[in-house]
Design an enzyme around this catalytic site. Structure first.
Site, PDB file in Angstrom:
ATOM      1  N   TYR A  99      -1.455  -0.279  10.209  1.00 25.91           N
ATOM      2  CA  TYR A  99      -1.700  -0.503   8.848  1.00 25.91           C
ATOM      3  C   TYR A  99      -0.347  -0.283   8.076  1.00 25.91           C
ATOM      4  CZ  TYR A  99      -4.075  -1.130   4.049  1.00 25.91           C
ATOM      5  OH  TYR A  99      -4.093  -1.619   2.748  1.00 25.91           O
ATOM      6  N   SER A 139       0.878  -0.991  -0.008  1.00 27.55           N
ATOM      7  CA  SER A 139       0.006   0.021  -0.046  1.00 27.55           C
ATOM      8  C   SER A 139       0.815   1.076   0.059  1.00 27.55           C
ATOM      9  CB  SER A 139      -0.718  -0.146   1.203  1.00 27.55           C
ATOM     10  OG  SER A 139      -1.445   1.339   1.294  1.00 27.55           O
TER      11      SER A 139
END
Lengths: 103, 239
Positions: free
Chosen positions: B149, B136
């Site tokens: 995350y 990501s």
């Protein structure tokens, strides 16, 4: 039916497979007492990992046994089940008897 | 247009029920691949070459059991797409521990468990393989609210880089695709204004499309990419 002789043969086969990847002067003498881990072992750590995975996948794939050789117990035992061929064979037998699938 | 890029290939796609994973799985099926999909929920794909495994990738035993079953269905696993992920965006000071743990379990450990079981089959098949982690932009941009995350997504790049060294000798490459925001269920959980602001700051200020993602997946998965490993490619100009 899985028995001691068959398990030993699976380990021998994995060692023979390992020998095909090793140079002539690093060949492993294969026998029931061949050291796999520790100061007497001629196998380096990556080769030992390869051997364990080969034995595990043979048990899984060719003999339909859902067994993990690298569960927590294997790693925390006082005497390693990977010390030599005999110890590994006995550990596999133990797992089969328990029906243990560990993680 | 090519329609058989993945003909004869066995592919694992985690998080195949929704979003990016679902799109990747459908694309690979359309390209002739045989896809084994993992997700916690039931299958959302109906296709003769698709088999679904409902499981939690963060549970090592479940993953091992799924691969045991897959090894009865196929002699080889050619490609793994580690896409499964969960996201809770929250300030670190008030992030519930259970949500933080869930992200580590699914996003990081799930990638680890799936990769290592796949690598065992890849090693045995002697056909090599491709492990592709979906990372990501958060790993590079480190946005407020995404501490765990972003750390997990940075972690999957590191996992790939280390595994590339461990699996390289038997022809398995491990790479990471760092995707930017794409319209998905996961994105809908985040404040759109915040994401728009991040996107506007990128060298190419637009949302990703599934084609952007498939383009890099195809590159990493290609048989010609046998010399490409331990790499992270970000979309949109992030580095």
């Amino acid at each position: 039916m899985m028995n001691e002789a068959l398990i030993q043969q699976i380990i021998f086969d994995a060692l023979e497979s390992l020998n095909t990847e090793l140079p002539d002067d690093k060949q492993i003498a294969i026998g029931p007492d061949t050291p796999l881990f520790g100061s007497n072992a001629e196998i380096d750590s990556l080769s030992l990992v390869s051997l364990i995975v080969d034995v595990e996948t043979a048990l899984n794939g060719e003999h339909d046994l859902e067994i993990s050789l690298t569960d927590d117990r294997a790693m925390t035992r006082e005497i390693s089940p990977f010390s030599d061929v005999r110890a590994l064979k006995e550990y596999v037998l133990e797992l089969i008897k328990e029906g243990s699938h560990g993680n | 247009m090519e329609t058989d890029r993945y003909l004869g290939k066995s592919i694992i796609v985690t998080g195949s029920r929704r979003g990016v994973g679902h799109s990747i799985a459908e694309y690979m099926l359309a390209q002739g691949g045989r896809v084994f999909g993992f997700s916690r929920g039931e299958s959302m794909i109906s296709h003769s070459n698709y088999a679904h495994y409902s499981l939690d990738v963060g549970n090592a035993k479940d993953v091992q059991s799924a691969f045991f079953k897959i090894s009865k269905e196929t002699d080889a696993v050619d490609i793994v797409i580690n896409n499964a992920a969960v996201l809770t965006s929250q300030y670190a000071l008030i992030m519930p521990a259970v949500n933080a743990q869930a992200m580590v379990n699914t996003n990081l450990l799930g990638t680890f468990f799936v990769s290592r079981e796949a690598a065992k089959i890849m090693k045995k098949s002697k056909r090599g393989g491709r492990i592709i982690n979906i990372g990501s932009m958060a790993a590079s941009l480190e946005p407020i609210g995404d501490s765990i995350y972003a750390a997990c997504k940075a972690g999957v790049s590191t996992l790939a880089n280390v595994m590339a060294k461990e699996f390289g000798s038997f022809g398995v490459t491990c790479n990471t695709l760092g995707i930017t925001a794409i319209d998905s269920d996961m994105l809908a959980q985040l404040p759109r204004e915040k994401i728009d602001q991040i996107i506007q700051s990128l060298p190419i200020p637009r949302y990703a499309t599934i084609d952007d993602i498939l383009n890099v997946v195809n590159f990493f998965a290609s048989e010609r990419s046998s010399y490409i490993t331990a790499q992270t490619v970000f979309l949109g100009g992030i580095n």
